[in-house]
Enzyme design. Sequence first.
Site, PDB file in Angstrom:
ATOM      1  CG  ASP A   1       2.947  -1.332 -26.864  1.00 43.10           C
ATOM      2  OD1 ASP A   1       3.326  -1.529 -25.696  1.00 43.10           O
ATOM      3  OD2 ASP A   1       1.810  -1.627 -27.273  1.00 43.10           O
TER       4      ASP A   1
ATOM      5  CB  SER B   1      -5.703   7.528 -14.875  1.00 40.55           C
ATOM      6  OG  SER B   1      -7.058   7.718 -14.547  1.00 40.55           O
TER       7      SER B   1
ATOM      8  CB  SER C   1       2.130   7.706  -3.396  1.00 43.83           C
ATOM      9  OG  SER C   1       1.193   8.429  -4.182  1.00 43.83           O
TER      10      SER C   1
ATOM     11  CE1 TYR D   1      -0.906   3.917 -12.584  1.00 42.43           C
ATOM     12  CE2 TYR D   1      -1.183   4.631 -10.312  1.00 42.43           C
ATOM     13  CZ  TYR D   1      -0.468   4.640 -11.489  1.00 42.43           C
ATOM     14  OH  TYR D   1       0.691   5.363 -11.571  1.00 42.43           O
TER      15      TYR D   1
ATOM     16  CG  ASN E   1      -0.151  14.225  -6.653  1.00 47.74           C
ATOM     17  OD1 ASN E   1      -0.426  13.117  -7.113  1.00 47.74           O
ATOM     18  ND2 ASN E   1      -0.968  14.885  -5.865  1.00 47.74           N
TER      19      ASN E   1
END
Length: 143
Positions: A14, A39, A79, A102, A131
């Site tokens: 972790d 996400s 982004s 996020y 991406n």
Amino acid sequence: ANLVGLDVDFFEGDVQDAALLDRAFHGADAVVHLAALPSVPRSLQDPLASHHANATGTLQVLEAARRAGGPHVIAASSSSVYGSNPHLPKHEDLATAPMSPYAVTKLTTEAYLSAYHHSFGLPVLPFRFFNVYGPGQRADHPY
């Protein structure tokens, strides 16, 4: 399996585990911090989990880097920090306007990197990924 044959030490755990980070950073010249809970939809469902993994996790990485003597810290942003800014093409000088938990955590990552550079002289480099794709990516991935 992707690391077989490479001259690397692999640590699994972790990003908020300070003792693990200390072991992993010992003697390092550079740290590439890619750990995150990705996400936008996931962050909408559980904003605290995103904050702990991404913002607090980055702070733990930076503190471990300080304890290790200041290796160069390269960290992943996103982004998503641009939000709905319509300007194209995107570039680093554009205003940020995060629109999800996020995105806020990734902008926080950038802010912590900057603060640790200015406050403690830690060498840092944030990357705003868009991406990312390539070999090994699942064909059914939404992006």
